[in-house]
Write a protein that holds these residues in place. Structure first.
Motif, PDB file in Angstrom:
ATOM      1  N   SER A  24       0.867  -1.317  -0.086  1.00 43.40           N
ATOM      2  CA  SER A  24      -0.042   0.127   0.053  1.00 43.40           C
ATOM      3  C   SER A  24       0.645   1.180   0.122  1.00 43.40           C
ATOM      4  CB  SER A  24      -0.881  -0.198   1.244  1.00 43.40           C
ATOM      5  OG  SER A  24      -0.149  -0.124   2.459  1.00 43.40           O
ATOM      6  N   SER A  25       2.000   1.215   0.395  1.00 43.01           N
ATOM      7  CA  SER A  25       2.903   2.456   0.808  1.00 43.01           C
ATOM      8  C   SER A  25       3.504   2.913  -0.795  1.00 43.01           C
ATOM      9  CB  SER A  25       4.039   2.160   1.810  1.00 43.01           C
ATOM     10  OG  SER A  25       4.755   1.134   1.303  1.00 43.01           O
ATOM     11  N   LYS A  26       3.382   1.870  -1.635  1.00 42.79           N
ATOM     12  CA  LYS A  26       3.757   2.312  -3.082  1.00 42.79           C
ATOM     13  C   LYS A  26       2.670   2.558  -4.029  1.00 42.79           C
ATOM     14  CE  LYS A  26       7.761  -0.622  -2.682  1.00 42.79           C
ATOM     15  NZ  LYS A  26       8.608  -1.884  -3.446  1.00 42.79           N
ATOM     16  N   ALA A  27       1.534   2.853  -3.323  1.00 44.44           N
ATOM     17  CA  ALA A  27       0.315   3.389  -4.256  1.00 44.44           C
ATOM     18  C   ALA A  27       0.645   4.611  -5.182  1.00 44.44           C
ATOM     19  CB  ALA A  27      -0.927   3.470  -3.364  1.00 44.44           C
ATOM     20  N   ALA A  28       1.230   5.474  -4.658  1.00 46.50           N
ATOM     21  CA  ALA A  28       1.432   6.805  -5.269  1.00 46.50           C
ATOM     22  C   ALA A  28       2.204   6.527  -6.281  1.00 46.50           C
ATOM     23  CB  ALA A  28       1.929   8.166  -4.313  1.00 46.50           C
ATOM     24  N   GLU A  29       3.485   5.754  -6.204  1.00 51.74           N
ATOM     25  CA  GLU A  29       4.361   5.559  -6.977  1.00 51.74           C
ATOM     26  C   GLU A  29       4.028   4.839  -8.080  1.00 51.74           C
ATOM     27  OE1 GLU A  29       8.565   2.912  -7.451  1.00 51.74           O
ATOM     28  OE2 GLU A  29       7.818   3.579  -5.295  1.00 51.74           O
ATOM     29  N   THR A  30       3.223   3.761  -7.902  1.00 53.10           N
ATOM     30  CA  THR A  30       2.656   2.772  -8.933  1.00 53.10           C
ATOM     31  C   THR A  30       1.620   3.276  -9.613  1.00 53.10           C
ATOM     32  OG1 THR A  30       3.305   0.862  -7.585  1.00 53.10           O
ATOM     33  CG2 THR A  30       1.691   0.523  -9.211  1.00 53.10           C
ATOM     34  N   VAL A  31       0.576   3.968  -9.295  1.00 50.42           N
ATOM     35  CA  VAL A  31      -0.520   4.471  -9.844  1.00 50.42           C
ATOM     36  C   VAL A  31      -0.244   5.895 -10.595  1.00 50.42           C
ATOM     37  CG1 VAL A  31      -2.942   5.336  -9.782  1.00 50.42           C
ATOM     38  CG2 VAL A  31      -2.288   3.554  -8.414  1.00 50.42           C
ATOM     39  N   GLY A  32       0.546   6.796  -9.839  1.00 49.80           N
ATOM     40  CA  GLY A  32       1.145   8.051 -10.325  1.00 49.80           C
ATOM     41  C   GLY A  32       1.662   8.043 -11.609  1.00 49.80           C
ATOM     42  N   SER A  33       2.724   6.753 -11.594  1.00 47.02           N
ATOM     43  CA  SER A  33       3.351   6.585 -12.942  1.00 47.02           C
ATOM     44  C   SER A  33       2.529   6.253 -14.114  1.00 47.02           C
ATOM     45  CB  SER A  33       4.604   5.407 -12.668  1.00 47.02           C
ATOM     46  OG  SER A  33       3.852   4.222 -12.545  1.00 47.02           O
ATOM     47  N   LEU A  34       1.542   5.723 -13.746  1.00 52.56           N
ATOM     48  CA  LEU A  34       0.557   5.390 -14.904  1.00 52.56           C
ATOM     49  C   LEU A  34      -0.504   6.624 -15.285  1.00 52.56           C
ATOM     50  CD1 LEU A  34      -0.881   1.745 -14.134  1.00 52.56           C
ATOM     51  CD2 LEU A  34       0.751   2.560 -15.766  1.00 52.56           C
TER      52      LEU A  34
END
Length: 423
Positions: free
Chosen positions: A373-383
């Motif tokens: 969950s802590s990587k949500a911004a990184e994963t979703v943001g990159s898309l």
């Protein structure tokens, strides 16, 4: 013509596929009679209780054990003789129902149901064309029986695996795709603009859909807060399904509560909502409840424009309106998302089918995996920042989806029935 559709309640995808087929027939082929029965329930209510609850408990409480069992059951073993005894006992009880309904063709949406009827065809108690729909994205040995007339797979890739690794005759395998309600196919439902306007959302902004009913409360709240860190102007739709605890917690978060207790009712109780004994024991164990209930402290000042929904019947509308979905990689949601040409970010895959689904989505450029969950911004943001990547994923969905699946499956059933009449 009479068509019998067999299903079982180990996961919602099997029943959803059966309902999609029946809905297609009732809408488009009034001259065809269709019936759905739960094969395991019909064989034995006690067996159904054991199988359904056992499956849910294994997946929920011991996912690693379930994953190991899933892999081991994909191989030939001495247990096959024991399994055949079970099929023999179940077939005796199911046969009377089949004779009562007198189907010209049978379609199975569950491997156990297909195996029972396959056994009946094989030993000669019935002679009815049987279509087995592989409702997972990749085949598994439990779907295979000598008494099955034809197989339906989600893709040509799955068809090749059935033929090359399991030895199924290639001309009996049809990559028609999973049965999906017609309104999910891209262009078949409400337009993106219509839905966003009804929500009061900006038609020019990107929209992220979170389908979160299977997640723990704290997990999804942390994902949601993490998503607020993305420096992109976008909007969010959250659907909690029947997870009342999650819905209540979201309402508090969206109402700017600074601190509140999240009632982390375990997944076990959500999956067994009618088990009053289990529920009573759980709530009498105050120490357990205190450990599960946590104080959630809000870490964000503002949130993206958000619309929150409980259980709804028009999921397709919100899928068509969205640019990206964050969800678990279950077969049902995955099939419907692909039909909508909706790229996926998948989270918390159970070992077994869901892990396979997640890997397949990545391999086919349809989805990405959110590791934590802590990587949500990184994963979703990159898309969200890469429109070209999002569009390429949409194109991959369009290449992968098999439109008119229900129509093709029903037409195959009719063709096999006609051929059976001539023999």
């Amino acid at each position: 013509m009479n068509i019998l559709i067999l299903t079982a309640s180990t996961g919602g995808g099997h029943n959803r596929a059966a309902d999609a087929l029946r809905t297609y027939v009732e809408k488009n082929q009034p001259d065809t009679n269709v019936a759905i029965i739960d094969a395991i329930e019909e064989c034995s209510p006690a067996l159904n209780f054991t199988v359904v609850k056992g499956y849910k408990a294994l997946v929920t409480l011991t996912p690693a054990l379930f994953g190991a069992m899933y892999k081991s059951s994909d191989k030939k073993s001495p247990l096959s003789d024991t399994v055949n005894i079970i099929y023999q006992q179940c077939s005796k009880r199911l046969q009377s129902k089949i004779e009562e309904l007198n189907p010209d063709a049978i379609i199975s949406c569950h491997p156990f149901a297909g195996a029972i009827v396959g056994y009946m065809n094989q030993e000669g108690s019935i002679h009815i064309p049987l279509i087995s729909i592989v409702t997972d994205f990749l085949p598994h040995r439990t779907y295979i029986s000598d008494g099955i007339t034809a197989y339906i797979t989600a893709s040509s890739q799955a068809k090749d695996i059935l033929a090359d690794e399991y030895g199924i005759e290639r001309d009996t395998i049809f990559d028609y795709g999973h049965p999906v309600f017609e309104q999910f196919y891209e262009g078949n439902g409400k337009s993106r603009e219509e839905v966003l306007e009804e929500l009061g959302f900006d038609k020019d902004k990107l929209t992220v859909l979170i389908m979160a009913g299977s997640f723990g409360v704290t997990d999804i709240l942390e994902i949601y807060e993490n998503l607020q860190k993305i420096d992109v102007d976008y909007q969010i739709i959250v659907i909690t399904g029947r997870n009342q605890k999650l819905y209540d917690a979201f309402q508090m978060l969206l109402n700017d509560e600074k601190e509140f207790v999240t009632e982390e009712e375990p997944e076990l109780l959500r999956r067994f909502p009618d088990d009053n004994v289990l529920r009573y024991m759980y709530y009498q164990t105050e120490s357990v409840v205190e450990q599960l209930n946590r104080t959630f402290r809000r870490t964000i000042e503002d949130h993206k424009p958000t619309k929150l929904f409980f259980f709804i019947n028009n999921v397709d509308d919100y899928m068509h309106a969205s640019d990206l979905i964050v969800t678990k990689p279950g077969g049902l949601t995955t099939s419907e998302s692909i039909a909508c040409a909706l790229p996926m970010v998948v989270f918390k895959a159970y070992p077994g089918q869901e892990e396979q689904n997640a890997a397949l989505l990545v391999e086919n450029n349809i989805g990405v995996i959110l590791e934590e969950s802590s990587k949500a911004a990184e994963t979703v943001g990159s898309l969200l920042k890469d429109r070209a990547k999002l569009e390429s994923m949409r194109e991959s969905c369009r290449s992968y989806v098999r439109k008119n699946s229900c129509q093709n499956i029903i037409e195959l059933a009719k063709r096999l029935a006609e051929e059976n009449d001539k023999t």
